[in-house]
Design an enzyme around this catalytic site. Structure first.
Site, PDB file in Angstrom:
ATOM      1  N   SER A 197      32.666  32.900  31.469  1.00 57.55           N
ATOM      2  CA  SER A 197      33.577  31.918  32.058  1.00 57.55           C
ATOM      3  C   SER A 197      33.094  31.268  33.354  1.00 57.55           C
ATOM      4  CB  SER A 197      34.948  32.560  32.313  1.00 57.55           C
ATOM      5  OG  SER A 197      35.659  32.671  31.118  1.00 57.55           O
ATOM      6  N   LYS A 253      39.294  29.512  41.991  1.00 60.13           N
ATOM      7  CA  LYS A 253      39.975  29.617  40.707  1.00 60.13           C
ATOM      8  C   LYS A 253      41.336  30.273  40.928  1.00 60.13           C
ATOM      9  CE  LYS A 253      39.128  31.459  36.036  1.00 60.13           C
ATOM     10  NZ  LYS A 253      38.180  32.242  35.213  1.00 60.13           N
ATOM     11  N   SER A 281      36.404  29.841  31.117  1.00 60.41           N
ATOM     12  CA  SER A 281      37.741  29.571  31.588  1.00 60.41           C
ATOM     13  C   SER A 281      37.787  28.995  33.006  1.00 60.41           C
ATOM     14  CB  SER A 281      38.572  30.859  31.560  1.00 60.41           C
ATOM     15  OG  SER A 281      38.045  31.795  32.489  1.00 60.41           O
TER      16      SER A 281
END
Lengths: 484, 70
Positions: free
Chosen positions: A176, A77, A152
């Site tokens: 997330s 990420k 997210s």
């Protein structure tokens, strides 16, 4: 090859049937074939990926000892710092930021000889539940391109679900990792607060953030967690406790096993198809001899309100550093220092980040701090006490990960509150600091994945993984792959 | 955005209905408190690396608009 798990990729390399280079080439090719439709990655450097893989192969040929993830591609990420590689956090304000150091988890991955395949898309500064808040692109759910992958950490989840990488790392501040794992039909685990070092993770809500793995099954998840967990003095909240060998005990069934089921997780707003799949999963556990026990989490309905005060208050402090002075975007035209800071922030941050900074600043402001921030911290303790009481009576708590399957792109962007509510079952684990995992437990009639959430007491990841594995052995949901 | 923020604040106000008398605030859920290390120098970033992301610089300094007497 692309349907193999990381564990199988390791076995095949050890047996001489596959090379790290062949694996890297196959994943890069898959990535190029699917990326126009999925848009999971913000950066992939093919030459660098192949160079890393070739180094592993050369070392293997020389008979050197290799790490636990040798030659296995892992996607990151884009809130995790990689030295010399642009790290944007999905934000325009960090469009050109190149970290001078590696995050602790990146150091651990390098030590394990993993191949870092690229940086994945996310909601700006990890603020969002659909990955639509990225300043760069909208990631699409590999199972249905009209829908979001969740967020997210939507890029990291979509990359694994689309077969672009066998493993990835995400971060979980309010759900997330778990919510996108559930939307994308894969496994995602949020560790106990303090289990994994946050050094080099760009901060959002510092008392809530944790880094965790995405994978196709529980064995790969356990393996990646083993590699990234452990003490690091550079994060003062990272706990100095030995890391259990999760992969060694994974096959051991838990008996006796008491599963707590909270009525608060089966209330209004839960899609009947999701509820049915979760009830079916509970039947699987009953067949395996588990006792299902009703428990109460009376303060869980207040978890979203509590979170949006605690997380935003912390964010308003953490994001104060983006002022156009030391790094990040600086406006081109301004009148004086204060105007430079205002314009740089105004131009660099997106709408959701601005909303949360304003909300957090309000919650901390003189005259409101007692009514908002301190009140939220008190309710946070009540939420934690609910879990302490529950885990005195049961081993794990099982329920849905999210009230619905993946929603459509654009469906919730104009209504932030509706977006927040998709995290209603995941958010309290972050407030309480406990670990949670989402595993595949079915599909809707429309063919969208459904996630089962398992929560455990602090530092009970080993138990949680064993319970997750019990369900996985009895079902084949985790073997289904999206046709991208 | 004002309408959205009002809706969020209205939602958050539900916390006021909970009795929290005598409840200690919980700032973070970790059992670790007050972690110190030995007060000894450790290597830090060389100036060139620390300044590499500066939007504007002059030599080994960050360059900003005048702070006083604008």
């Amino acid at each position: 090859m692309l349907n193999l798990t990381a564990t199988e990729l390791l076995q095949k390399q050890a047996a001489g049937d596959l090379t790290a280079e062949a694996i890297a080439l196959a994943y890069l090719q898959r990535l190029r074939e699917t990326e126009l439709r999925v848009q999971a990655f913000l950066a992939v450097d093919d030459a660098d990926v192949l160079a890393q893989a070739k180094t592993i192969d050369a070392r293997r040929q020389r008979g050197e000892p290799l790490g636990r993830l040798a030659g296995v591609p892992v996607a990151l990420k884009d809130v995790l710092c990689v030295k010399g590689r642009r790290t944007t956090c999905g934000s325009k304000i960090l469009r050109n930021f190149v970290p001078p150091y590696d995050a602790h988890v990146v150091t651990q991955l390098r030590a394990a000889d993993a191949v870092l395949i690229g940086k994945t898309n996310c909601d700006e500064f990890a603020m969002g539940s659909s990955t639509e808040n990225s300043a760069y692109q909208i990631t699409r759910n590999p199972w249905d391109h009209e829908r979001t992958p969740g967020g997210s950490s939507g890029g990291s989840a979509a990359a694994v679900a689309a077969g672009q990488a066998p493993l990835s790392l995400g971060t979980d501040t309010g759900g997330s990792i778990r919510q996108p794992a559930s939307f994308c039909g894969i496994v995602g685990l949020k560790p106990t607060y303090g289990r994994v070092s946050r050094f080099g993770l760009v901060a959002y809500g510092s008392s809530l953030d944790q880094i965790g793995p995405f994978a196709h099954d529980t064995r790969d998840t356990a393996l990646l967690l083993e590699v990234i967990a452990g003490h690091d003095p550079r994060d003062s909240t990272c706990v100095n406790q030995p890391v259990p060998e999760y992969t060694k005990t994974l096959d051991q069934k838990l008996a006796p096993l008491t599963i707590g089921v909270a009525k608060e997780y089966f209330g209004e707003g839960l899609d009947p198809e999701i509820e049915q799949s979760v009830r079916d999963a509970l039947k699987v556990y009953e067949r395996l001899g588990a006792t299902i026990k009703p428990i109460a989490l009376p303060h869980s309905p207040y978890s979203i309100a509590t979170y949006y005060l605690v997380a935003t208050a912390e964010a308003s402090g953490n994001l104060a550093r983006y002022d156009g002075v030391h790094f990040g975007h600086r406006a081109e035209t301004f009148a004086g220092l204060i105007d430079m800071m205002k314009k740089s922030r105004g131009e660099g941050f997106g709408a959701e980040v601005k909303r949360r900074i304003m909300l957090g600043t309000y919650a901390l402001s003189s005259g409101y701090i007692d009514a908002y921030y301190l009140k939220a911290l008190k309710v946070r303790r009540l939420i934690r006490q609910d879990f302490d009481r529950a885990f005195a009576e049961c081993d794990v708590i099982v329920g849905p990960t999210s009230p619905t399957a993946a929603f459509k792109i654009g469906e919730k962007v104009s209504d932030p509150l509706a977006m927040y509510l998709s995290d209603i079952y995941t958010i309290s684990a972050n407030l309480a600091g406990i670990p949670g995992i989402s595993i595949p437990c079915g599909f809707t009639k429309a063919g969208l994945p459904i996630g089962l959430q398992i929560l455990a007491a602090s530092f009970a990841e080993e138990k949680m993984l064993r319970v997750a594995h019990m369900h996985e052995r009895e079902t084949d949901w985790h073997t289904r792959r999206a046709t991208v | 955005m004002a309408t959205q923020l009002s809706a969020i604040v209205d939602y958050i106000n539900q916390l006021q209905s909970i009795n929290t008398d005598g409840v200690e605030p919980l700032a973070h859920a970790s059992d670790v408190h007050d972690v110190f290390r030995e007060d000894v120098p450790i290597p830090s970033l060389p100036p060139a690396e620390a300044l590499a992301n500066a939007p504007a610089r002059k030599g080994d300094y960050y360059r900003v608009p005048p702070v006083f007497g604008e």
